[in-house]
Design an enzyme around this catalytic site. Structure first.
Site, short mmCIF file in Angstrom:
data_model
loop_
_atom_site.label_atom_id
_atom_site.label_comp_id
_atom_site.label_asym_id
_atom_site.label_seq_id
_atom_site.Cartn_x
_atom_site.Cartn_y
_atom_site.Cartn_z
N ASP A 297 44.71 38.15 40.63
CA ASP A 297 45.47 38.24 41.86
C ASP A 297 44.56 38.89 42.90
OD1 ASP A 297 47.40 38.12 43.82
OD2 ASP A 297 49.00 38.93 42.58
C1 NOJ Z 1 49.08 38.26 46.29
C2 NOJ Z 1 50.25 37.73 45.52
O1 NOJ Z 1 50.64 38.65 44.52
C3 NOJ Z 1 50.00 36.38 44.87
O2 NOJ Z 1 51.21 35.90 44.36
C4 NOJ Z 1 49.40 35.42 45.85
O3 NOJ Z 1 49.20 34.18 45.23
C5 NOJ Z 1 48.10 36.01 46.37
N1 NOJ Z 1 48.38 37.25 47.06
C6 NOJ Z 1 47.35 35.07 47.29
O4 NOJ Z 1 48.04 34.89 48.48
#
Ligand code: NOJ
Length: 756
Positions: A297
């Site tokens: 993430d």
């Molecule tokens: C953080 C989020 O937790 C995740 O779900 C997302 O895909 C990413 N940012 C990228 O935007």
């Protein structure tokens, strides 16, 4: 591909089939061989830095959407990095021209010409906005989710995106957690079905098709179990619960073909997921045989330092990578440290090659090597590569089927389209907060508001009055007085209240799950007029309803429904369709009951409905343990009755099947769709079991005055649980079984699983 099958027209059919199968197998392996050949020859020629480049993903400079900060300060620097082979792809960047320029730099101007991949958070639509995933799960129709994700993939891929960070498959049992809106709710089976359907929808039948998108089940794992429902918070979870509750939707997504997976921000019992070897390598690759790659993430590798799990960036990169996180999102940590770690021997070259191979194979499967500019062409003006009108129709259908009717006292609904004076009141009557919290690309066609749709549906639009009454979280001066006057002048009030888009989603946990106080005050004041009230809840989570909201004569849960919010609500309000949604999350009585979910354990001192003495029982002194509206609950515009449950044989043989039949009678005057739900309860086992577990469900039409049979088949596999040795097990013994309209009540029977 040309056929390898020779002409064997005279050969007997069996021989022909045999030879065909052989040839197809060798064609496939030939093709695989060519693909692998290309990848292996690339890996052999790549420098360590180029290899790490394939593991480094960024939001494009200046285009960061929905996340804290961009890594590249300028487009020039970014282009230079692409040309140097230091970037595998980008996410959430907009604009075809910018994507084309970047792909040109990668394919034509870098040493090895490896194509970029463009990713995006396509959570519930791209140009057409579908209901938020939690809302769509209320349809209890995985096939519907497969269609909406397919439509989203068609739209996003025609904008050059071939990779989505979806579906989110985290089980959410604490309504305070804001990200429950992105998943399919509290239940293991329902979430698993939706997880698989959404993967199938995004990826389509074949990843190499131009409209296929690589799916990314996320966030692996246990992210929804954050303490206190606080986003990003610590998770302390037994391995049994992890395996039994939180992992099955991921397994279902991978079995459905997902070839990437996103590791989560949270720790589990002291080990951050992003560096959790047991999870990312042991379970995912070892037990499940996952062939794709793991993406971190957003800056989750760097956050190992804040977790207190790594002393610095070097250690964070090493721990994350060795644990199994193949691709680093946004931190740049891999590029900074992996070359040095490989040179020092702390990270073996085989591990680096394995990660690169996983990424390149997926790029290959997507056809990116052969057609890197596919999807990046401009459409001729005024045209799209997908059927926009069909997608809007699908959005309306999906929105309609996501709506849940909780209450309809005295058959207040449906409303008449003529002769009824309607006061539409509340902060969500107009254009605000129609889409939901996770729309990076904010659709292109304007959404349709409730106000516009009601006006359009009414025979005499002048019978509709609209007043705001309150802001979402603050009082509107004079608002309540004006709204009360409007209510008094009307025959019925439609009260559109609830949460704004920013009250759920990432980093939007709430400590309270009630309707914000100013709107509650509005609802109480409207209730005091004595006019019949239909509450339309806009919400990204289960809410605890009280006073003027809870006591309204009719309540519809409408989540965030997207582009076709207004028309879908009008379809239900005026009875052009009967509501068919069912809750994918329990609505508790009070906020203090959360985390609240139907499939809880019994305790040694359960609160028993028929037990006269409630002292020294597992219950609050000021509330019962019941839900206000249980998981699975929802009404249609006609009452139904479950009858004639037949379960047989009474003894399920170890390798046998159990047949479960029931009849659903519609005792009203309108056709309905009913969702029949089958739950089981294991009376006694070597590990305590939940009071009930959903094991099957079926959505059926039941005509007015008629009846429909439903039939289920269970086998030993449906009775599996995680045993004392943490392996799946089944134990003979006695089981309860219910078939009914929700997780509470239903027709009851028992059966015995015979020993093997
Ligand atoms: C953080 C989020 O937790 C995740 O779900 C997302 O895909 C990413 N940012 C990228 O935007």
């Amino acid at each position: 591909m040309r056929s390898c099958v020779p002409s064997l027209s005279q050969a007997p059919r069996a021989l022909l089939l045999f030879v065909t199968a052989l040839c197809l197998a060798s064609c496939a392996s030939l093709h695989r061989g060519v693909a692998d050949g290309r990848i292996e020859s690339l890996i052999a020629r790549m420098t360590v830095e180029e290899k790490v480049g394939q593991l480094s993903l960024y939001a494009p400079a200046g285009e960061i959407v929905g996340n804290p900060q961009a890594a590249h300060q300028s487009a020039e620097r970014e282009l230079a990095d692409i040309r140097a082979g230091r970037i595998t792809g980008f996410f959430n960047g907009q604009g075809l021209e910018a994507k084309r320029r970047a792909q040109q730099a990668a394919v034509k101007e870098s040493r090895l010409g490896i194509p970029l991949i463009f990713a995006a958070d396509i959570i519930h639509g791209f140009r057409t906005v579908f209901p938020v995933p939690l809302g769509e799960a209320a349809s209890w129709e995985p096939a519907l989710a497969e269609r909406t994700t397919r439509a989203s993939a068609e739209e996003a891929s025609s904008d050059g995106f071939r990779w989505t960070f979806a579906p989110m498959v985290d089980i959410a049992r604490d309504a305070r957690w804001g990200r429950g809106v992105e998943g399919a709710g509290e239940d293991v089976l329902l979430s698993s079905r939706f997880a698989a359907a959404r993967v199938r929808g995004f990826q389509g039948p074949d990843l190499s098709r131009p409209d296929a998108m690589l799916a990314t089940p996320k966030h692996f794992a246990g992210y929804g179990a954050a303490e206190g429902g606080l986003d990003y918070n610590t998770v302390d979870l037994s391995e049994r619960t992890l395996r039994e509750v939180y992992l099955p939707p991921f397994k279902a997504a991978i079995d459905a073909g997902a070839l990437s997976i996103m590791s989560a921000f949270n720790e589990i019992s002291g080990i951050p997921s992003n560096a959790n070897r047991a999870l990312l390598t042991g379970i995912l690759r070892g037990e499940w045989g996952f062939k794709g790659f793991v993406v971190s993430d957003y800056t989750a590798d760097e956050e190992l330092i804040a977790h207190g799990f790594a002393a610095d960036g070097r250690e964070a990169a090493k721990r994350a990578f060795l644990a199994g996180t193949d691709v680093s999102m946004q931190s740049g940590l891999y590029m900074r440290w992996l070359p040095e770690l490989v040179a020092s021997g702390e990270v073996p070259m085989e591990r680096l090659d394995d990660a690169v191979r996983r990424v390149l194979r997926v790029k290959e499967k997507l056809g990116l090597f052969d057609a890197p500019f596919r999807g990046l062409e401009d459409d001729p003006p005024g045209t799209t590569r997908y059927d926009a009108a069909a997608h809007q129709a699908l959005a309306r259908e999906a929105a309609r089927r996501s709506i849940v009717l909780l209450k309809n006292q005295g058959d207040l609904l449906p409303l008449s389209k003529s002769g009824t004076r309607i006061a539409l009141i509340g902060p969500f009557a107009g254009m605000s907060d129609l889409f939901g919290p996770w729309m990076v690309f904010r659709g292109q066609a304007a959404p349709v508001s409730i106000e516009d749709a009601l006006r359009g549906a009414l025979a005499d639009p002048s019978l509709l009055s609209v007043s705001r009454g309150s802001n979402v979280e603050t009082a509107l001066p004079g608002g309540i007085d004006a709204a009360v006057a409007a209510a008094r002048a009307a025959d019925v009030v439609v009260l559109s209240i609830g949460e704004s888009e920013k009250m759920s989603g990432e980093a939007s946990s709430r400590s309270d799950i009630e309707v914000p106080q100013p709107q509650q005050d509005l609802a109480n004041a409207i209730a005091a007029t004595g006019k019949p009230v239909v509450v339309l809840l806009r919400n990204g989570r289960a809410l605890a309803l009280k006073q003027g909201v809870r006591d309204a004569r009719a309540i519809l849960v409408t989540w965030f429904l997207g582009s076709q919010t207004g028309p879908a609500i009008a379809d239900i309000l005026f009875g052009d369709a009967s509501p068919s949604g069912r809750l994918p999350v329990s609505f508790p009585q009070t906020p203090g009951q959360v985390p609240y979910y139907y499939s809880h354990k019994r305790t040694g001192r359960p609160e028993l409905a028929d037990h006269p003495d409630l002292s020294y029982r597992a219950r609050y002194i000021d509330a019962t343990n019941e839900a206000l509206y249980p998981f699975g609950f929802g009404l249609g515009y006609a009452p139904v009755r479950y009858e004639a449950l037949e379960v047989g044989p009474a003894q399920l043989a170890w390798n046998g099947t159990l047949s479960v039949k029931a009849r659903i009678a519609n005792t009203g005057h309108r056709d309905v769709e009913e969702t029949a739900q089958l739950y089981i309860g294991n009376r006694a086992a070597s590990v305590t079991r939940p009071v009930r577990e959903l094991k099957a469900f079926r959505k059926v039409n039941v005509p007015a005055g008629g009846a429909t049979e439903v039939e289920f088949t269970l086998s030993r596999r449906d009775l599996e649980f995680i045993g004392q040795d943490l392996q799946p097990t089944v134990e003979p013994g006695q089981f309860d079984l219910w078939v009914g309209p929700s997780a509470v009540g239903g027709l009851h029977s028992t059966f015995v699983l015979a020993p093997g």
